[in-house]
Design a protein around this motif. Structure first.
Motif, PDB file in Angstrom:
ATOM      1  N   GLN A   1      10.266 -18.819 -71.969  1.00  8.98           N
ATOM      2  CA  GLN A   1       9.071 -17.482 -72.553  1.00  8.98           C
ATOM      3  C   GLN A   1       7.637 -18.104 -72.441  1.00  8.98           C
ATOM      4  OE1 GLN A   1      10.601 -17.401 -74.832  1.00  8.98           O
ATOM      5  NE2 GLN A   1       9.833 -16.960 -76.893  1.00  8.98           N
ATOM      6  N   VAL A   2       7.961 -19.762 -72.723  1.00  8.87           N
ATOM      7  CA  VAL A   2       6.530 -20.166 -72.970  1.00  8.87           C
ATOM      8  C   VAL A   2       6.496 -21.494 -71.500  1.00  8.87           C
ATOM      9  CG1 VAL A   2       6.569 -21.159 -75.614  1.00  8.87           C
ATOM     10  CG2 VAL A   2       7.933 -22.836 -74.332  1.00  8.87           C
ATOM     11  N   GLY A   3       7.198 -21.102 -71.200  1.00  7.64           N
ATOM     12  CA  GLY A   3       6.901 -22.474 -69.822  1.00  7.64           C
ATOM     13  C   GLY A   3       7.770 -21.805 -68.361  1.00  7.64           C
ATOM     14  N   VAL A   4       7.660 -20.248 -68.375  1.00  5.68           N
ATOM     15  CA  VAL A   4       7.953 -19.079 -67.568  1.00  5.68           C
ATOM     16  C   VAL A   4       6.872 -19.989 -66.244  1.00  5.68           C
ATOM     17  CG1 VAL A   4       8.205 -17.122 -66.365  1.00  5.68           C
ATOM     18  CG2 VAL A   4       8.792 -17.726 -68.493  1.00  5.68           C
ATOM     19  N   PRO A   5       7.190 -20.108 -64.745  1.00 13.41           N
ATOM     20  CA  PRO A   5       5.989 -20.192 -64.314  1.00 13.41           C
ATOM     21  C   PRO A   5       4.988 -19.379 -63.563  1.00 13.41           C
ATOM     22  CG  PRO A   5       8.910 -20.995 -62.898  1.00 13.41           C
ATOM     23  CD  PRO A   5       8.443 -20.280 -64.399  1.00 13.41           C
ATOM     24  N   GLY A   6       3.484 -20.231 -63.828  1.00 13.64           N
ATOM     25  CA  GLY A   6       2.178 -18.598 -63.402  1.00 13.64           C
ATOM     26  C   GLY A   6       2.593 -17.547 -65.048  1.00 13.64           C
TER      27      GLY A   6
ATOM     28  N   GLU B   1      14.157 -28.163 -66.938  1.00 12.27           N
ATOM     29  CA  GLU B   1      12.880 -27.448 -66.442  1.00 12.27           C
ATOM     30  C   GLU B   1      12.933 -26.302 -66.105  1.00 12.27           C
ATOM     31  OE1 GLU B   1       9.646 -29.432 -64.229  1.00 12.27           O
ATOM     32  OE2 GLU B   1       8.990 -30.858 -65.938  1.00 12.27           O
ATOM     33  N   PRO B   2      12.627 -24.860 -66.530  1.00 11.55           N
ATOM     34  CA  PRO B   2      13.225 -23.702 -65.899  1.00 11.55           C
ATOM     35  C   PRO B   2      13.712 -23.214 -64.724  1.00 11.55           C
ATOM     36  CG  PRO B   2      11.374 -22.801 -67.282  1.00 11.55           C
ATOM     37  CD  PRO B   2      10.957 -24.726 -66.834  1.00 11.55           C
ATOM     38  N   SER B   3      12.377 -24.651 -63.373  1.00 15.90           N
ATOM     39  CA  SER B   3      12.382 -24.206 -61.659  1.00 15.90           C
ATOM     40  C   SER B   3      13.767 -24.938 -61.276  1.00 15.90           C
ATOM     41  CB  SER B   3      11.609 -24.296 -61.699  1.00 15.90           C
ATOM     42  OG  SER B   3      11.571 -25.244 -61.986  1.00 15.90           O
ATOM     43  N   ALA B   4      14.236 -25.825 -62.061  1.00 13.94           N
ATOM     44  CA  ALA B   4      14.939 -27.017 -61.333  1.00 13.94           C
ATOM     45  C   ALA B   4      15.794 -26.886 -62.343  1.00 13.94           C
ATOM     46  CB  ALA B   4      14.626 -28.343 -62.838  1.00 13.94           C
ATOM     47  N   LYS B   5      16.176 -26.270 -63.096  1.00 13.59           N
ATOM     48  CA  LYS B   5      17.853 -25.304 -63.596  1.00 13.59           C
ATOM     49  C   LYS B   5      18.360 -24.238 -63.158  1.00 13.59           C
ATOM     50  CE  LYS B   5      16.473 -24.023 -68.237  1.00 13.59           C
ATOM     51  NZ  LYS B   5      17.005 -24.102 -70.277  1.00 13.59           N
ATOM     52  N   ALA B   6      17.114 -23.893 -61.658  1.00 15.15           N
ATOM     53  CA  ALA B   6      17.253 -22.421 -61.520  1.00 15.15           C
ATOM     54  C   ALA B   6      17.792 -22.764 -59.968  1.00 15.15           C
ATOM     55  CB  ALA B   6      16.207 -21.408 -60.989  1.00 15.15           C
ATOM     56  N   ARG B   7      17.124 -24.268 -59.977  1.00 17.88           N
ATOM     57  CA  ARG B   7      17.399 -24.597 -58.960  1.00 17.88           C
ATOM     58  C   ARG B   7      19.490 -25.571 -58.471  1.00 17.88           C
ATOM     59  NH1 ARG B   7      14.633 -30.431 -58.745  1.00 17.88           N
ATOM     60  NH2 ARG B   7      16.367 -30.621 -60.466  1.00 17.88           N
ATOM     61  N   ASP B   8      19.259 -25.880 -59.566  1.00 20.64           N
ATOM     62  CA  ASP B   8      20.907 -26.349 -59.910  1.00 20.64           C
ATOM     63  C   ASP B   8      21.825 -25.508 -60.192  1.00 20.64           C
ATOM     64  OD1 ASP B   8      19.258 -28.813 -59.542  1.00 20.64           O
ATOM     65  OD2 ASP B   8      19.826 -29.104 -61.665  1.00 20.64           O
ATOM     66  N   VAL B   9      21.259 -23.942 -60.007  1.00 25.34           N
ATOM     67  CA  VAL B   9      22.835 -22.698 -60.136  1.00 25.34           C
ATOM     68  C   VAL B   9      22.658 -23.013 -58.851  1.00 25.34           C
ATOM     69  CG1 VAL B   9      22.308 -20.672 -60.784  1.00 25.34           C
ATOM     70  CG2 VAL B   9      22.078 -22.075 -62.567  1.00 25.34           C
TER      71      VAL B   9
ATOM     72  N   GLY C   1      12.936 -31.968 -48.197  1.00 27.15           N
ATOM     73  CA  GLY C   1      13.153 -30.326 -47.352  1.00 27.15           C
ATOM     74  C   GLY C   1      13.408 -30.059 -49.066  1.00 27.15           C
ATOM     75  N   ALA C   2      14.019 -29.111 -48.351  1.00 26.72           N
ATOM     76  CA  ALA C   2      14.572 -28.216 -49.691  1.00 26.72           C
ATOM     77  C   ALA C   2      16.302 -28.534 -50.580  1.00 26.72           C
ATOM     78  CB  ALA C   2      14.489 -26.853 -49.303  1.00 26.72           C
ATOM     79  N   PRO C   3      15.941 -28.989 -51.689  1.00 29.70           N
ATOM     80  CA  PRO C   3      16.953 -29.142 -52.350  1.00 29.70           C
ATOM     81  C   PRO C   3      18.509 -28.613 -52.077  1.00 29.70           C
ATOM     82  CG  PRO C   3      15.367 -29.396 -53.406  1.00 29.70           C
ATOM     83  CD  PRO C   3      14.659 -29.035 -52.529  1.00 29.70           C
ATOM     84  N   LEU C   4      18.356 -26.932 -52.107  1.00 32.06           N
ATOM     85  CA  LEU C   4      19.536 -26.227 -51.685  1.00 32.06           C
ATOM     86  C   LEU C   4      19.414 -26.487 -50.521  1.00 32.06           C
ATOM     87  CD1 LEU C   4      20.654 -23.708 -52.737  1.00 32.06           C
ATOM     88  CD2 LEU C   4      18.669 -21.415 -52.124  1.00 32.06           C
ATOM     89  N   GLU C   5      19.080 -26.793 -49.489  1.00 33.46           N
ATOM     90  CA  GLU C   5      19.687 -27.286 -48.510  1.00 33.46           C
ATOM     91  C   GLU C   5      19.902 -28.811 -47.771  1.00 33.46           C
ATOM     92  OE1 GLU C   5      19.817 -23.914 -46.314  1.00 33.46           O
ATOM     93  OE2 GLU C   5      18.854 -23.342 -47.568  1.00 33.46           O
ATOM     94  N   GLU C   6      19.437 -29.731 -48.516  1.00 38.21           N
ATOM     95  CA  GLU C   6      19.492 -30.898 -48.022  1.00 38.21           C
ATOM     96  C   GLU C   6      20.623 -31.347 -48.780  1.00 38.21           C
ATOM     97  OE1 GLU C   6      18.160 -32.571 -46.122  1.00 38.21           O
ATOM     98  OE2 GLU C   6      16.165 -31.054 -45.417  1.00 38.21           O
TER      99      GLU C   6
END
Ligand SMILES: Cc1cc2nc3c(=O)[nH]c(=O)nc-3n(C[C@H](O)[C@H](O)[C@H](O)COP(=O)(O)OP(=O)(O)OC[C@H]3O[C@@H](n4cnc5c(N)ncnc54)[C@H](O)[C@@H]3O)c2cc1C
Length: 489
Positions: free
Chosen positions: A293-298, A105-113, A80-85
């Motif tokens: 900036q080198v790894g901003v998703p997309g 990773e930027p997306s993981a850091k945002a998830r953890d926040v 599922g989604a870690p934010l919910e689970e």
């Protein structure tokens, strides 16, 4: 006295019991400890059914669950989604604190926040620990407190900062008595690969779990002293092949660095070089953190902004060249062998990663981001920081990168690093019958040699899709825009 009655350890890319920072802290601060892992639906959804990494992670989770069960616990696995689970699991189990190892990773850091906020809202603490790297990004900085952008001084300071404590293991496996079973109402059966939407027929080529990592490391330990001599030759068993295990944390980076560091102190040059590679790994984690900036998703940007002025080839011809590169039919046997290796196994030798990345950017003039994205879909050891670092190194846009005018010659690289064509013969059987000399550049072979090897170029094996010398000149002209930009500053 324990700080918490019940703690929850959230495993992510650290699928092991031994020398595990978050597990150790939970076991020593909580009276009882539960363990969980979430197959992130959003990450899994776009992956093809035959992705090799999911079976690896699945098998590693199964092994981790068994190790926890042997010690009185178990692994609660959710899809599922870690934010919910994670918050809902903490609530269901009555955990007062969640423990995890830091992800960079930027997306993981945002998830953890987001998870931390959600947990805080429910009165649950969230603690994170350094575990994936030897040093956190702010532990190794210049005298002025700035991040390093050149590897050699970074490494010098990294080594100077190292103390015996840095590499000391966390004795998590000796404190497992606090492991507990989840309440019976909490489902904790590991979903099958099929249930996750993946196929078990694509079992990992490498043995998974800590047992797999340890068997690879045992095999490598004896070869470590030869690493410096053997690591550049793809037909030789030179490297450790531990990348996928470092990616998923089935073995501790501290254990590996400790072993290399000890050997280095006893004058082992191979160990010294291998340790350096582990330092590169930390270096690229630090670069990604300080220069996100080198790894901003997309929207990955060049580390050196002027390199984003380069006009890469686009359109049908470029797309056709890109497809030939992906499929291993460029007519350059070493490039093709390398691309077939990654397509077939999910692994590519480091020397070849450099060769094919240089070929894509500097022979075909194609944007490094397309190659980076292709690697991301296939590499078992895919790591955003190192992949981005490697691609930007090859394209010359990265920090401490290869100068733009240094362009690998794919034939010379082949003659130097696969002199007998052993690696090529394995992956490009079409040219296997050519001599050791001709195999690197079949189009230069005499017609009678081609006839004797039963090769009709253009039919059995492609003619080169570009002429290296012409491409080199085009690339130097293409990169002129960078020179101009630098002069303007
Ligand atoms: C274009 C390109 C893309 C790359 N993409 C990745 C990637 O996605 N993930 C990844 O882990 N490495 C990447 N690398 C670095 C390197 O190629 C791999 O780490 C290595 O080939 C993995 O094989 P191994 O485990 O046998 O390595 P070994 O030679 O045994 O090295 C041991 C470990 O050191 C680290 N390491 C080695 N070389 C490097 C390096 N140059 N930079 C950073 N860490 C290094 C890795 O964690 C590796 O597993 C890339 C390199 C290039 C040029």
């Amino acid at each position: 006295m324990a700080d918490f009655d019940l703690g929850l350890v959230w495993f992510r890319r650290d699928l092991r019991v031994a020398d595990h920072a978050a597990l150790y802290h939970a076991l020593t601060r909580c009276r009882r400890v539960l363990c969980a892992f979430v197959f992130d639906r959003e990450i899994l959804a776009p992956l093809p059914k035959n992705d090799r990494r999911v079976p690896f992670i699945h098998a590693s989770a199964v092994e981790l669950d068994q190790a926890l069960r042997d010690a009185g616990g178990s692994l609660i696995v959710r899809h599922g989604a870690p934010l919910e689970e994670i918050p809902s699991l903490a609530r269901e189990c009555g955990a007062q604190a969640v423990f995890a190892n830091r992800d960079y990773e930027p997306s993981a850091k945002a998830r953890d926040v987001a998870v931390a906020e959600r947990l805080a809202g429910a009165g649950v603490a969230f603690f994170t620990f350094k575990d994936q790297t030897i040093f956190d990004h702010d532990n190794v900085l210049t005298g002025a407190g700035k991040p390093y952008t050149v590897f050699t001084p970074y490494k010098r300071n990294w080594l100077a900062t190292l103390t015996p404590d840095t590499l000391k293991p966390y004795a998590s496996e000796d404190a497992l008595s606090a492991l507990a079973k989840p309440p019976s109402r909490v489902k904790h059966v590991i979903p099958s690969l099929d249930a996750l939407g993946f196929s078990a027929r694509h079992a990992p080529a490498l043995p998974a779990g800590t047992s797999g990592a340890l068997s690879l490391f045992d095999d490598f330990r004896d070869r470590m002293s030869d690493y410096q001599r053997t690591r550049d030759f793809p037909a030789v068993k030179g490297p450790s092949y531990l990348g996928v295990h470092l990616r998923h944390g089935t073995i501790s980076i501290r254990a590996l660095a400790r072993s290399a560091h000890d050997a280095q102190r006893h004058g082992n040059r191979g160990a010294e070089t291998w340790l350096s590679e582990l330092v590169w790994r930390d270096f690229y984690f630090s670069v990604l953190h300080h220069f996100p900036q080198v790894g901003v998703p997309g929207d990955h940007r060049a580390f050196k902004p002027e390199y984003d002025r380069i006009k890469w080839e686009t359109g049908d011809a470029a797309d056709a060249h890109f497809a030939a590169w992906c499929e291993g039919r460029t007519g350059y046997p070493l490039v093709d062998a390398a691309m077939r290796q990654i397509n077939q196994s999910g692994y590519m030798h480091n020397r070849l990663r450099m060769v094919v990345a240089s070929f894509l950017t500097k022979d075909l003039g194609i944007d490094w981001r397309r190659g980076e994205a292709y690697f991301e879909t296939l590499l078992n050891d895919f790591e955003l920081s190192s992949n981005n670092g490697g691609w930007q190194w090859a394209a010359s846009s990265g920090c401490d990168a290869q100068p733009y005018f240094r362009i690998f010659n794919p034939v010379t690289q082949s003659e130097k690093f696969d002199p007998k064509g052993k690696f090529i013969r394995h992956y490009v059987p079409e040219v296997a019958a050519l001599s050791d000399k001709d195999i690197h550049a079949p189009w230069r072979a005499r017609p009678d040699a081609l006839a004797a090897a039963k090769i009709a170029l253009g039919a059995d094996y492609p003619l080169p899709i570009v002429d290296h010398e012409t491409a080199r000149k085009t690339t130097l002209a293409r990169y002129d825009v960078v020179k101009g930009a630098r002069n303007e500053r």
